[in-house]
Design an enzyme around this catalytic site. Structure first.
Site, mmCIF file in Angstrom:
data_model
loop_
_atom_site.group_PDB
_atom_site.id
_atom_site.type_symbol
_atom_site.label_atom_id
_atom_site.label_comp_id
_atom_site.label_asym_id
_atom_site.label_seq_id
_atom_site.Cartn_x
_atom_site.Cartn_y
_atom_site.Cartn_z
ATOM 1 N N LYS A 18 3.923 9.643 9.120
ATOM 2 C CA LYS A 18 3.611 9.197 10.475
ATOM 3 C C LYS A 18 4.612 9.704 11.511
ATOM 4 O O LYS A 18 4.579 10.870 11.887
ATOM 5 C CB LYS A 18 3.447 7.681 10.500
ATOM 6 N N TYR A 61 0.848 -1.197 0.000
ATOM 7 C CA TYR A 61 0.000 0.000 0.000
ATOM 8 C C TYR A 61 0.880 1.241 0.000
ATOM 9 O O TYR A 61 1.796 1.358 0.815
ATOM 10 C CB TYR A 61 -0.918 0.020 1.219
ATOM 11 N N ASP A 97 9.144 2.470 0.653
ATOM 12 C CA ASP A 97 8.063 3.204 1.307
ATOM 13 C C ASP A 97 8.133 2.882 2.794
ATOM 14 O O ASP A 97 7.695 1.835 3.249
ATOM 15 C CB ASP A 97 6.719 2.787 0.714
#
Length: 423
Positions: free
Chosen positions: A263, A142, A234
């Site tokens: 994050k 994702y 990622d």
């Protein structure tokens, strides 16, 4: 537990918010509980119910809901000085310097506003600097809500995974199974001259937590170098969560060309970043001709929070604490599964964990393995039971769960007791 107030709020939300929520993963059945406030490793909902929180904002909250005093002081200082300026500030330089000192792949960085914006910009940068169009991604990986990676299928049979994306976008994306060296080699043999980059999470962290088999990430490093393509990690989820301040790339000893962050790097505030070799990242405008810009990029409050977040980790035993608790939790769950549900398995590393409702007790090696898990049982039975026992987990079988610096041994013990009851 009573949830009258959450039910009332959800009823109101359905009239003004699409689906009653602002992120689809929050739409739990029959309706979500609405959080009123956080307290350390816990959240308290609108009805006064208290939960041990392992969602942790889906990853950003390394310290739980009460950030260390230096973080709070920095946030207050920079928010009091003015919300934002549309001009550079010293704190964004300091934060960039810290990241570049600690993360192996980062010589230069561009801060943006979300993980999605980071991965979108990384793909654009890879295509621009290589002059190629195709991107290889992992099935089940994702990379945010972006057109280039919201695809599904297999090499030669790819289509968008959601309505609203033209088929022409999917034509440039090649999904391959994670941990499958043979398939990725075949793809490069066929399309190597057209592949701009391989983009992967070093650990699939949005698909039940799937770890790379020994040598897989190095294979990606070798084959991209051989064909003049870029390797993009990622690390929106794993960054500063797995492998400490060196991130997952440091843990696995494989250095990508470009890394995306989000994050934790923003200390709990909206953030994203693209880091990598200076010769690549400096191609972003205004230094180069790859357009990238954003009104809120490098927001001073976010930069201050993120900088103090990482500074505190560098000066304290944060990773020792959260990783030990993660080990204890995974070991405890494994013991419970052995007695009560041997067909299930616990996965994760460092401060990440997840119980996979697999059917055969085999640790998943790719996204297809995860998709075979008993998703409905997790969402409709187990998650509800754990909530009723005062434990807040991610609401489906796929997203990671996280231990924070605020969690205690007592929290772990209470959580394991809840697992025994819910399973």
């Amino acid at each position: 537990m009573r949830h009258d107030e959450s039910r009332r709020l959800y009823d109101r939300a359905l009239s003004v918010l699409a689906g009653g929520v602002n992120s689809s993963v929050r739409a739990t059945q029959p309706y979500p509980f609405f959080v009123e406030r956080g307290d350390g490793a816990h959240v308290i909902d609108a009805d006064g119910n208290r939960y041990i929180d392992y969602v942790m904002g889906y990853g950003p909250l390394l310290y739980g809901h009460d950030a260390p005093e230096p973080v709070q002081a920095a946030v207050q200082k920079h928010s009091a000085a003015g919300p934002m300026y549309g001009a550079p500030t010293e704190i964004e330089v300091e934060h960039a310097e810290f990241v570049a000192r600690h993360v192996p792949s980062v010589e230069m960085i561009r801060f943006v506003n979300s993980g999605t914006e980071a991965t979108v910009s990384a793909v654009r940068l890879a295509r621009a600097t290589t002059g190629r169009d195709k991107i290889v991604i992992m099935q089940g990986g994702y990379h945010g809500a972006q057109e280039s990676t919201l695809v599904k299928g297999e090499p030669g049979n790819v289509h968008p995974s959601t309505r609203g994306i033209p088929d022409s976008f999917a034509e440039h994306t090649i999904p391959v199974p994670f941990n499958d060296e043979e398939t990725v080699r075949e793809v490069f043999e066929q399309h190597g001259d057209d592949i701009a980059a391989v983009m992967t999470e070093p650990i699939l962290a949005n698909t039940g937590i799937v770890a790379p088999v020994d040598g897989y990430l190095q294979t990606l490093r070798d084959i991209t170098e051989e064909h003049g393509s870029l390797l993009i990690f990622d690390e929106v989820i794993t960054g500063f969560r797995v492998g400490g301040l060196q991130c997952a790339q440091g843990k696995f000893g494989v250095t990508p060309d470009i890394t995306t962050f989000g994050k934790i790097i923003g200390g709990g505030f909206p953030v994203g970043a693209i880091g990598g070799k200076a010769q690549l990242v400096e191609q972003f405008t205004p230094g180069g001709d790859v357009f990238q810009s954003g009104t809120f990029s490098g927001h001073p409050v976010t930069m201050a929070a993120g900088h103090e977040y990482l500074n505190f980790a560098a000066e304290n035993d944060v990773y020792d604490h959260v990783n030990r608790l993660g080990d204890d939790l995974r070991a405890g769950i494994s013991d419970i599964l052995e007695d009560q549900a041997p067909e299930y398995t616990v996965v994760g590393t460092d401060s990440m964990f997840k119980t996979m409702f697999t059917r055969d007790g085999v640790t998943p090696k790719n996204g297809a393995d995860v998709s075979k898990a008993e998703t409905d049982r997790w969402e409709r039975v187990f998650w509800q039971e754990m909530k009723d026992h005062g434990v807040f987990l991610t609401a489906n079988q796929f997203e990671s769960q996280f231990v924070s610096y605020a969690h205690t041994d007592e929290d772990i013990e209470r959580t394991l007791e809840a697992y025994k009851e819910a399973l």
